[in-house]
Design a protein around this motif. Structure first.
Motif, PDB file in Angstrom:
ATOM      1  N   ASP A  93       0.801  -1.232   0.000  1.00  0.00           N
ATOM      2  CA  ASP A  93       0.000   0.000   0.000  1.00  0.00           C
ATOM      3  C   ASP A  93       0.830   1.278   0.000  1.00  0.00           C
ATOM      4  OD1 ASP A  93      -2.412  -1.300  -0.159  1.00  0.00           O
ATOM      5  OD2 ASP A  93      -2.809  -1.259   1.990  1.00  0.00           O
ATOM      6  N   HIS A  94       2.014   1.234  -0.566  1.00  0.00           N
ATOM      7  CA  HIS A  94       2.803   2.453  -0.704  1.00  0.00           C
ATOM      8  C   HIS A  94       2.499   3.177  -2.016  1.00  0.00           C
ATOM      9  CE1 HIS A  94       5.851   2.318   2.646  1.00  0.00           C
ATOM     10  NE2 HIS A  94       5.304   1.123   2.749  1.00  0.00           N
ATOM     11  N   ALA A  95       2.046   2.452  -3.037  1.00  0.00           N
ATOM     12  CA  ALA A  95       1.867   3.066  -4.361  1.00  0.00           C
ATOM     13  C   ALA A  95       0.695   2.412  -5.092  1.00  0.00           C
ATOM     14  CB  ALA A  95       3.146   2.943  -5.175  1.00  0.00           C
ATOM     15  N   PHE A  96      -0.456   2.355  -4.419  1.00  0.00           N
ATOM     16  CA  PHE A  96      -1.612   1.678  -5.012  1.00  0.00           C
ATOM     17  C   PHE A  96      -1.975   2.280  -6.363  1.00  0.00           C
ATOM     18  CE2 PHE A  96      -6.085   1.023  -5.848  1.00  0.00           C
ATOM     19  CZ  PHE A  96      -6.277  -0.311  -5.525  1.00  0.00           C
ATOM     20  N   ASP A  97      -1.989   3.601  -6.452  1.00  0.00           N
ATOM     21  CA  ASP A  97      -2.394   4.239  -7.706  1.00  0.00           C
ATOM     22  C   ASP A  97      -1.444   3.888  -8.841  1.00  0.00           C
ATOM     23  OD1 ASP A  97      -0.369   5.681  -6.453  1.00  0.00           O
ATOM     24  OD2 ASP A  97      -1.081   7.624  -7.171  1.00  0.00           O
ATOM     25  N   GLN A  98      -0.152   3.796  -8.549  1.00  0.00           N
ATOM     26  CA  GLN A  98       0.808   3.433  -9.589  1.00  0.00           C
ATOM     27  C   GLN A  98       0.627   1.980 -10.031  1.00  0.00           C
ATOM     28  OE1 GLN A  98       4.960   4.776  -8.901  1.00  0.00           O
ATOM     29  NE2 GLN A  98       4.137   5.842  -7.107  1.00  0.00           N
ATOM     30  N   VAL A  99       0.287   1.113  -9.092  1.00  0.00           N
ATOM     31  CA  VAL A  99       0.075  -0.291  -9.437  1.00  0.00           C
ATOM     32  C   VAL A  99      -1.129  -0.440 -10.358  1.00  0.00           C
ATOM     33  CG1 VAL A  99      -0.537  -2.565  -8.534  1.00  0.00           C
ATOM     34  CG2 VAL A  99       1.194  -1.193  -7.375  1.00  0.00           C
ATOM     35  N   ILE A 100      -2.249   0.178 -10.004  1.00  0.00           N
ATOM     36  CA  ILE A 100      -3.433   0.020 -10.849  1.00  0.00           C
ATOM     37  C   ILE A 100      -3.222   0.681 -12.205  1.00  0.00           C
ATOM     38  CG2 ILE A 100      -4.723   2.042 -10.022  1.00  0.00           C
ATOM     39  CD1 ILE A 100      -7.242   0.250 -10.112  1.00  0.00           C
ATOM     40  N   ASP A 101      -2.473   1.780 -12.248  1.00  0.00           N
ATOM     41  CA  ASP A 101      -2.185   2.411 -13.535  1.00  0.00           C
ATOM     42  C   ASP A 101      -1.324   1.505 -14.412  1.00  0.00           C
ATOM     43  OD1 ASP A 101      -3.665   4.634 -12.920  1.00  0.00           O
ATOM     44  OD2 ASP A 101      -1.943   5.890 -12.389  1.00  0.00           O
ATOM     45  N   ALA A 102      -0.356   0.829 -13.811  1.00  0.00           N
ATOM     46  CA  ALA A 102       0.482  -0.092 -14.582  1.00  0.00           C
ATOM     47  C   ALA A 102      -0.340  -1.283 -15.069  1.00  0.00           C
ATOM     48  CB  ALA A 102       1.659  -0.564 -13.737  1.00  0.00           C
ATOM     49  N   CYS A 103      -1.241  -1.782 -14.223  1.00  0.00           N
ATOM     50  CA  CYS A 103      -2.103  -2.894 -14.634  1.00  0.00           C
ATOM     51  C   CYS A 103      -3.060  -2.477 -15.751  1.00  0.00           C
ATOM     52  CB  CYS A 103      -2.897  -3.409 -13.437  1.00  0.00           C
ATOM     53  SG  CYS A 103      -1.913  -4.272 -12.177  1.00  0.00           S
ATOM     54  N   ALA A 104      -3.409  -1.195 -15.784  1.00  0.00           N
ATOM     55  CA  ALA A 104      -4.357  -0.689 -16.780  1.00  0.00           C
ATOM     56  C   ALA A 104      -3.682  -0.199 -18.051  1.00  0.00           C
ATOM     57  CB  ALA A 104      -5.168   0.453 -16.173  1.00  0.00           C
ATOM     58  N   SER A 105      -2.384  -0.358 -18.168  1.00  0.00           N
ATOM     59  CA  SER A 105      -1.659   0.167 -19.319  1.00  0.00           C
ATOM     60  C   SER A 105      -2.296  -0.293 -20.632  1.00  0.00           C
ATOM     61  CB  SER A 105      -0.200  -0.292 -19.279  1.00  0.00           C
ATOM     62  OG  SER A 105       0.465   0.047 -20.482  1.00  0.00           O
ATOM     63  N   LEU A 145       0.728  -6.235  -7.533  1.00  0.00           N
ATOM     64  CA  LEU A 145      -0.635  -6.704  -7.738  1.00  0.00           C
ATOM     65  C   LEU A 145      -1.562  -5.893  -6.847  1.00  0.00           C
ATOM     66  CD1 LEU A 145      -1.504  -8.551  -5.023  1.00  0.00           C
ATOM     67  CD2 LEU A 145       0.126 -10.119  -6.062  1.00  0.00           C
ATOM     68  N   TYR A 146      -2.854  -5.939  -7.176  1.00  0.00           N
ATOM     69  CA  TYR A 146      -3.824  -5.279  -6.309  1.00  0.00           C
ATOM     70  C   TYR A 146      -5.084  -6.124  -6.237  1.00  0.00           C
ATOM     71  CZ  TYR A 146      -6.938  -3.631 -10.054  1.00  0.00           C
ATOM     72  OH  TYR A 146      -7.830  -3.571 -11.101  1.00  0.00           O
ATOM     73  N   GLY A 147      -5.863  -5.877  -5.195  1.00  0.00           N
ATOM     74  CA  GLY A 147      -7.108  -6.606  -5.024  1.00  0.00           C
ATOM     75  C   GLY A 147      -7.878  -6.061  -3.840  1.00  0.00           C
ATOM     76  N   SER A 158      -5.522  -7.869 -10.496  1.00  0.00           N
ATOM     77  CA  SER A 158      -4.592  -7.793 -11.622  1.00  0.00           C
ATOM     78  C   SER A 158      -3.175  -7.660 -11.079  1.00  0.00           C
ATOM     79  CB  SER A 158      -4.928  -6.601 -12.528  1.00  0.00           C
ATOM     80  OG  SER A 158      -4.166  -6.639 -13.728  1.00  0.00           O
ATOM     81  N   MET A 159      -2.204  -7.942 -11.944  1.00  0.00           N
ATOM     82  CA  MET A 159      -0.803  -7.823 -11.567  1.00  0.00           C
ATOM     83  C   MET A 159       0.003  -7.366 -12.778  1.00  0.00           C
ATOM     84  SD  MET A 159      -0.337 -11.948 -11.097  1.00  0.00           S
ATOM     85  CE  MET A 159       1.094 -11.812 -10.056  1.00  0.00           C
ATOM     86  N   PHE A 160       1.210  -6.843 -12.525  1.00  0.00           N
ATOM     87  CA  PHE A 160       2.057  -6.381 -13.622  1.00  0.00           C
ATOM     88  C   PHE A 160       3.518  -6.557 -13.229  1.00  0.00           C
ATOM     89  CE2 PHE A 160       2.941  -2.795 -10.994  1.00  0.00           C
ATOM     90  CZ  PHE A 160       4.122  -2.243 -11.476  1.00  0.00           C
ATOM     91  N   VAL A 169       7.126 -12.434  -7.564  1.00  0.00           N
ATOM     92  CA  VAL A 169       7.598 -12.156  -6.209  1.00  0.00           C
ATOM     93  C   VAL A 169       6.513 -11.440  -5.409  1.00  0.00           C
ATOM     94  CG1 VAL A 169       9.294 -10.860  -4.856  1.00  0.00           C
ATOM     95  CG2 VAL A 169      10.028 -12.177  -6.850  1.00  0.00           C
ATOM     96  N   ALA A 170       5.750 -10.565  -6.056  1.00  0.00           N
ATOM     97  CA  ALA A 170       4.635  -9.917  -5.362  1.00  0.00           C
ATOM     98  C   ALA A 170       3.615 -10.948  -4.895  1.00  0.00           C
ATOM     99  CB  ALA A 170       3.976  -8.889  -6.277  1.00  0.00           C
ATOM    100  N   LEU A 171       3.363 -11.962  -5.717  1.00  0.00           N
ATOM    101  CA  LEU A 171       2.422 -13.008  -5.321  1.00  0.00           C
ATOM    102  C   LEU A 171       2.981 -13.838  -4.170  1.00  0.00           C
ATOM    103  CD1 LEU A 171      -0.307 -14.324  -5.924  1.00  0.00           C
ATOM    104  CD2 LEU A 171       0.877 -15.859  -7.514  1.00  0.00           C
ATOM    105  N   VAL A 172       4.265 -14.154  -4.218  1.00  0.00           N
ATOM    106  CA  VAL A 172       4.896 -14.858  -3.096  1.00  0.00           C
ATOM    107  C   VAL A 172       4.750 -14.033  -1.820  1.00  0.00           C
ATOM    108  CG1 VAL A 172       7.084 -15.713  -2.157  1.00  0.00           C
ATOM    109  CG2 VAL A 172       6.527 -16.095  -4.569  1.00  0.00           C
ATOM    110  N   ALA A 173       4.971 -12.731  -1.931  1.00  0.00           N
ATOM    111  CA  ALA A 173       4.852 -11.856  -0.765  1.00  0.00           C
ATOM    112  C   ALA A 173       3.424 -11.823  -0.244  1.00  0.00           C
ATOM    113  CB  ALA A 173       5.316 -10.447  -1.125  1.00  0.00           C
TER     114      ALA A 173
END
Length: 235
Positions: A93-105, A145-147, A158-160, A169-173
């Motif tokens: 949760d440090h950069a949620f907006d950046q994650v969803i923007d990358a997933c929405a590319s 990833l986000y959810g 979604s994930m990127f 690695v994000a999924l492992v985390a």
């Protein structure tokens, strides 16, 4: 793990919509179309075993059978992936907006995250229901990833990745974090060969709904209660 003051999600206004039961889905898993993306509507849908995805010019609500899930004990982490985990910093949760923007590319194939969906999940994040797990290198976001989290349940959306292994690695985390903070169920919606290689399986709708009911009734997994840096488990 390291975080700040514990917080919890804010309850939104109740939805004005009532969803049909998940078992009324057609052969493609479609339960209905329409409604809206208000926070109360989204949370009602997830708690009922449904999730949204665009359907032409409208909004579809889906409950596929079988359903893809990732049991926490099923995660497959080979030696090379576990070694790759050491190359990333994990943040929650440090950069949620950046994650969803990358997933929405728009350059990604089969994209489905439009402006309305983006804003809806940003609002869910502001209310404390939607979360991101992020992989960083040299203070640069390189995957994630986000959810949506309800109790001990997490619905992956979604994930990127922009460098190899960053989304894995994000999924492992995510799995490691849920294991140690009270998580129980990760929903991946439709299984894919990629997710299957990491341990995701398919289960029947009735079994999924039973697991869902149990998970959402449990306390919120602590990993979602505060922004956090995360150290991966060594096993």
């Amino acid at each position: 793990m390291r975080g700040d003051t514990l917080t919890g999600p804010v309850e939104p206004d109740a939805s004005i919509w009532t969803f049909p039961p998940a078992h009324t889905a057609d052969e493609n898993g479609l339960v209905g179309a329409g409604a809206d993306l208000e926070p109360g509507t989204l949370l009602s849908a997830y708690g009922s075993g449904l999730f949204p995805m665009p359907l032409g010019d409208t909004l579809g609500w889906w409950s596929p059978d079988p359903r893809g899930v990732l049991p926490l004990s099923y995660l497959r982490v080979g030696r090379s992936l576990r070694r790759a985990c050491r190359d990333f910093d994990i943040r929650v949760d440090h950069a949620f907006d950046q994650v969803i923007d990358a997933c929405a590319s728009p350059v990604r194939p089969h994209g489905w995250i439009d402006a309305n969906i983006r804003e809806a999940y940003l609002e869910l994040h502001r209310l404390g229901w939607a979360h991101s797990v992020e992989t960083w290198q040299d203070d640069e976001l390189v995957g994630g990833l986000y959810g949506v989290a309800i109790g001990a349940f997490f619905a992956g959306e979604s994930m990127f990745h922009s460098v190899p292994n960053a989304s894995k690695v994000a999924l492992v985390a995510l799995v490691d974090a849920m294991k140690v903070t009270g998580g129980a169920l990760i929903d991946v919606q439709w299984n894919t060969p990629h997710l299957e290689s990491l341990g995701a399986v398919e289960i029947g709708r009735d079994d999924y709904l039973e697991l869902l009911r149990e998970a959402v009734d449990r306390p919120l997994a602590e990993v979602w209660a505060r922004p956090m840096n995360f150290t991966l488990l060594d096993d």
